[in-house]
Design a protein around this motif. Structure first.
Motif, PDB file in Angstrom:
ATOM      1  N   TYR A  87       2.239   8.786  -5.616  1.00  0.00           N
ATOM      2  CA  TYR A  87       3.365   9.137  -4.755  1.00  0.00           C
ATOM      3  C   TYR A  87       4.625   8.906  -5.557  1.00  0.00           C
ATOM      4  N   PRO A  88       5.620   9.803  -5.468  1.00  0.00           N
ATOM      5  CA  PRO A  88       6.800   9.660  -6.338  1.00  0.00           C
ATOM      6  C   PRO A  88       7.504   8.310  -6.208  1.00  0.00           C
ATOM      7  N   ASP A  89       7.487   7.735  -4.982  1.00  0.00           N
ATOM      8  CA  ASP A  89       8.210   6.471  -4.842  1.00  0.00           C
ATOM      9  C   ASP A  89       7.331   5.242  -5.063  1.00  0.00           C
ATOM     10  N   LEU A  90       6.183   5.471  -5.655  1.00  0.00           N
ATOM     11  CA  LEU A  90       5.273   4.355  -5.959  1.00  0.00           C
ATOM     12  C   LEU A  90       5.178   4.240  -7.481  1.00  0.00           C
ATOM     13  N   PRO A  91       6.091   3.473  -8.081  1.00  0.00           N
ATOM     14  CA  PRO A  91       6.225   3.564  -9.542  1.00  0.00           C
ATOM     15  C   PRO A  91       4.973   3.177 -10.319  1.00  0.00           C
ATOM     16  N   LYS A  92       4.166   2.264  -9.772  1.00  0.00           N
ATOM     17  CA  LYS A  92       3.011   1.817 -10.549  1.00  0.00           C
ATOM     18  C   LYS A  92       1.815   2.770 -10.453  1.00  0.00           C
ATOM     19  N   GLY A  93       1.851   3.662  -9.460  1.00  0.00           N
ATOM     20  CA  GLY A  93       0.683   4.507  -9.238  1.00  0.00           C
ATOM     21  C   GLY A  93      -0.349   3.815  -8.360  1.00  0.00           C
ATOM     22  N   TYR A  94      -0.068   2.607  -7.971  1.00  0.00           N
ATOM     23  CA  TYR A  94      -0.909   1.899  -7.006  1.00  0.00           C
ATOM     24  C   TYR A  94      -0.028   0.927  -6.245  1.00  0.00           C
ATOM     25  N   GLN A  95      -0.509   0.579  -5.060  1.00  0.00           N
ATOM     26  CA  GLN A  95       0.208  -0.394  -4.238  1.00  0.00           C
ATOM     27  C   GLN A  95      -0.628  -1.669  -4.222  1.00  0.00           C
ATOM     28  N   ILE A  96       0.009  -2.804  -4.398  1.00  0.00           N
ATOM     29  CA  ILE A  96      -0.764  -4.047  -4.296  1.00  0.00           C
ATOM     30  C   ILE A  96      -0.836  -4.435  -2.824  1.00  0.00           C
ATOM     31  N   SER A  97      -2.073  -4.539  -2.337  1.00  0.00           N
ATOM     32  CA  SER A  97      -2.307  -4.786  -0.919  1.00  0.00           C
ATOM     33  C   SER A  97      -3.467  -5.773  -0.800  1.00  0.00           C
ATOM     34  N   GLN A  98      -3.983  -5.931   0.387  1.00  0.00           N
ATOM     35  CA  GLN A  98      -5.206  -6.711   0.531  1.00  0.00           C
ATOM     36  C   GLN A  98      -6.275  -5.755   1.027  1.00  0.00           C
ATOM     37  N   HIS A  99      -7.511  -6.027   0.715  1.00  0.00           N
ATOM     38  CA  HIS A  99      -8.536  -5.070   1.104  1.00  0.00           C
ATOM     39  C   HIS A  99      -9.556  -5.702   2.029  1.00  0.00           C
ATOM     40  N   THR A 100     -10.542  -6.370   1.474  1.00  0.00           N
ATOM     41  CA  THR A 100     -11.607  -6.887   2.347  1.00  0.00           C
ATOM     42  C   THR A 100     -11.264  -8.244   2.957  1.00  0.00           C
ATOM     43  N   THR A 101     -10.164  -8.846   2.481  1.00  0.00           N
ATOM     44  CA  THR A 101      -9.821 -10.182   2.990  1.00  0.00           C
ATOM     45  C   THR A 101      -8.393 -10.227   3.523  1.00  0.00           C
ATOM     46  N   ILE A 125      -3.798  -8.898  10.161  1.00  0.00           N
ATOM     47  CA  ILE A 125      -2.450  -8.871   9.587  1.00  0.00           C
ATOM     48  C   ILE A 125      -2.639  -9.122   8.093  1.00  0.00           C
ATOM     49  N   HIS A 126      -2.205  -8.179   7.265  1.00  0.00           N
ATOM     50  CA  HIS A 126      -2.341  -8.442   5.832  1.00  0.00           C
ATOM     51  C   HIS A 126      -1.010  -8.310   5.102  1.00  0.00           C
ATOM     52  N   LEU A 127      -1.006  -8.808   3.880  1.00  0.00           N
ATOM     53  CA  LEU A 127       0.198  -8.786   3.038  1.00  0.00           C
ATOM     54  C   LEU A 127       0.116  -7.610   2.093  1.00  0.00           C
ATOM     55  N   GLU A 128       1.211  -6.941   1.866  1.00  0.00           N
ATOM     56  CA  GLU A 128       1.234  -5.890   0.856  1.00  0.00           C
ATOM     57  C   GLU A 128       2.659  -5.657   0.416  1.00  0.00           C
ATOM     58  N   GLU A 129       2.830  -4.823  -0.614  1.00  0.00           N
ATOM     59  CA  GLU A 129       4.189  -4.544  -1.073  1.00  0.00           C
ATOM     60  C   GLU A 129       4.642  -3.198  -0.536  1.00  0.00           C
ATOM     61  N   ASP A 130       5.955  -3.088  -0.338  1.00  0.00           N
ATOM     62  CA  ASP A 130       6.531  -1.837   0.131  1.00  0.00           C
ATOM     63  C   ASP A 130       6.666  -0.868  -1.042  1.00  0.00           C
ATOM     64  N   ALA A 131       6.815   0.410  -0.723  1.00  0.00           N
ATOM     65  CA  ALA A 131       7.078   1.422  -1.745  1.00  0.00           C
ATOM     66  C   ALA A 131       8.588   1.626  -1.857  1.00  0.00           C
ATOM     67  N   GLY A 132       9.012   2.455  -2.791  1.00  0.00           N
ATOM     68  CA  GLY A 132      10.436   2.816  -2.878  1.00  0.00           C
ATOM     69  C   GLY A 132      10.750   3.843  -1.809  1.00  0.00           C
ATOM     70  N   LYS A 133      11.897   4.504  -1.972  1.00  0.00           N
ATOM     71  CA  LYS A 133      12.324   5.441  -0.936  1.00  0.00           C
ATOM     72  C   LYS A 133      12.693   6.785  -1.553  1.00  0.00           C
ATOM     73  N   SER A 134      12.114   7.859  -1.035  1.00  0.00           N
ATOM     74  CA  SER A 134      12.530   9.195  -1.461  1.00  0.00           C
ATOM     75  C   SER A 134      13.629   9.649  -0.524  1.00  0.00           C
ATOM     76  N   ILE A 135      14.719  10.156  -1.088  1.00  0.00           N
ATOM     77  CA  ILE A 135      15.855  10.543  -0.245  1.00  0.00           C
ATOM     78  C   ILE A 135      16.084  12.048  -0.390  1.00  0.00           C
ATOM     79  N   HIS A 136      15.948  12.737   0.739  1.00  0.00           N
ATOM     80  CA  HIS A 136      15.980  14.198   0.676  1.00  0.00           C
ATOM     81  C   HIS A 136      17.328  14.779   1.083  1.00  0.00           C
ATOM     82  N   ASP A 137      18.235  13.940   1.594  1.00  0.00           N
ATOM     83  CA  ASP A 137      19.434  14.539   2.184  1.00  0.00           C
ATOM     84  C   ASP A 137      20.711  14.272   1.393  1.00  0.00           C
TER      85      ASP A 137
END
Ligand code: ADP
Ligand code: MG
Length: 480
Positions: A87-101, A125-137
């Motif tokens: 996703y363009p606003d996801l600079p790493k190409g992955y999001q750090i999140s939680q999965h099975t735990t 309820i899990h912890l994860e990081e937000d992505a950046g923001k694409s601004i179209h306007d």
């Protein structure tokens, strides 16, 4: 829609709440809203090769606080996982999140629905990081990207598919917003995107227990829009089923200009995010002891205060709901009732004149704490009928708040103390009746509306000091 009665709506909500930490989830970049674009983007946020993320302990603590407040089970053995997608606003190409735990499993949030308490069951309820923001306007030809937000800590709260109306969803999100503010873990500001909601909606024939095909309305940024979007979707889905169409799983967006939703993509087969444990972040263990330490710092929660105050102070549902709307206010009340027994009167003062005063002056409850003894004097003067409620709130309170003038002194200086002496009031009444013989005659002939005029006259010549209740009683006696 008459057919609507045949169907039951099923709703599950995903809420993302930005945690109010100073820095990001895995690096020291600031999380402050409104900074110049792309100024809080260290190489770690950008996922440059060779950088190493480090977990923000405060974010973990905040997420655990929410879990405890919702009575979730706290997972002690955790790891972060990479959720891979482009996703363009996801600079790493992955999001750090939680999965099975997920950090918090299960739990519930109490809401008020039609005057009754009910519970919304949480899945996790899990912890994860937000992505950046694409601004179209900003530019007519380009999409601009601001990566400041990338890496901001989020909790994602996922409910079970257990809600059944737009109103219920509305109450739930309202309660979650209140709770995160209460705990001080998120500012709950939906316009700035600190709290965002995705609504999953399906319909089924009443009585069925299987789930229908759902649609997901993404990124709802106000509680009103959540309600509107769900209302619209329920009707739309029932319409489709009624006309024999098959519902396809879709992601949709809300159009706030006309309160409708539109499709943004049909769901392909479940996305393959190729989750795997993030090799740069060590799994982390949360000890029982640490959980207990956090538990000990948790403030009394609205739900606990509500039931305590209802039973011990004899307050109504409405009053306890109101007085636990906001933490500062409820703390002020809790403090105040240490020194007064006029609980209901204290609630009335807070909900009326005090809120109004703070609203007008922009002051906070902290600044009002010093006035509690003045307020107690005011309550006593009103209770003992020496001062009318209107004068107490309108004149005396305003005259003494923030000063060290005593309530009684101020009221005396401004001739606001009511005269309860029947003799004195009797004389004022006599004076008024003698001055208006023609009105007395008219009253006796049936013009009962004149009572107000007599009371007004007594008030005038007594300069507001005649107790209105006693005045009325005397007038009624004399005018038969
Ligand atoms: P996804 O993988 O599409 O995000 P999840 O199973 O994680 O789906 O569920 C996301 C949310 O959608 C949860 O809140 C869940 O309760 C809700 N949900 C799942 N299936 C349905 C359904 N058929 N109708 C309504 N809500 C649903
Ligand atoms: Mg989803």
């Amino acid at each position: 829609m008459a057919e609507a009665n045949k169907y039951e709506a099923v709703i599950g909500l995903e809420i993302h709440a930005q945690l109010a930490t100073n820095s990001k989830l895995f690096c020291g970049d600031a999380t402050r809203f409104g900074a110049a674009p792309n100024t809080h983007i260290s190489p770690i946020t950008m996922g440059h090769p060779g950088t190493l993320p480090k977990t923000n302990k405060k974010a973990v603590e905040y997420a655990i606080k929410m879990g405890i407040a919702c009575e979730s089970t706290i997972e002690q053995n955790n790891y972060f996982a990479r959720k891979n997608y482009f996703y363009p606003d996801l600079p790493k190409g992955y999001q750090i999140s939680q999965h099975t735990t997920p950090l918090c499993v299960g739990g519930k949030v109490a809401i008020q629905l039609n005057g009754q308490t009910s519970y919304v069951q949480l899945n996790r309820i899990h912890l994860e990081e937000d992505a950046g923001k694409s601004i179209h306007d900003i530019s007519p030809t380009d999409t601009c990207i601001d990566l400041n937000r990338a890496g901001t800590p989020l909790i994602e709260m996922v409910t079970e598919p257990c809600l059944h109306s737009a109103e219920e969803a509305f109450q739930y999100v309202t309660e979650v917003r209140k709770l995160v503010r209460w705990l001080g873990i998120c500012d709950g500001n939906m316009e700035e995107g600190s709290l965002r909601c995705d609504a999953n909606i399906s319909v089924r024939l009443k009585g069925l227990t299987t789930l229908g095909t759902k649609v997901e309305v993404k990124n709802l940024n106000s509680i009103r829009n959540i309600k509107k979007a769900i209302e619209f979707e329920i009707e739309r889905l029932i319409g489709l089923v009624e006309s024999g169409e098959t519902i396809i799983q879709q992601t949709r967006s809300f159009d706030a200009n006309n309160d409708t939703t539109f499709a943004i993509r049909d769901k392909e087969d479940a996305n393959d995010y190729r989750y795997f444990p993030d090799p740069d972040l060590a799994p982390f263990h949360i000890t029982e002891e640490y959980i207990n330490t956090i538990k000990a710092t948790l403030p009394a929660l609205p739900q606990q205060l509500k039931s305590a105050w209802k039973s011990s102070l004899g307050l109504s549902d409405y009053d306890v709901d109101q007085i636990t709307e906001n933490k500062e206010e409820s703390e002020f009340f809790a403090n105040w009732i240490q020194t007064t027994k006029h609980y209901k009167a204290a609630v009335n003062w807070i909900l009326g004149p005090i809120r109004e005063y703070l609203h007008e002056t922009g002051l906070t409850y902290t600044e009002l704490h010093t006035s509690i003894s003045q307020l107690n004097d005011l309550l006593d003067l009103v209770e003992s009928n020496q001062l009318s409620f209107a004068n107490a709130t309108g004149k005396v309170f305003r005259g003494i708040v923030g000063t060290n003038i005593e309530a009684l002194q101020f009221a005396q200086d401004h001739q606001l103390i009511q005269n309860n002496s029947t003799d004195t009031i009797n004389q004022w009444v006599e004076q008024v009746l003698n001055a208006h013989p023609e009105k007395v005659a008219a009253y006796k002939k049936g013009k009962k509306g004149l009572m107000g005029v007599f009371i007004g006259e007594v008030k005038k010549i007594s300069k507001g000091q005649a107790d209105p209740k006693i005045t009325t009683q005397i007038l009624e006696k004399k005018l038969v």
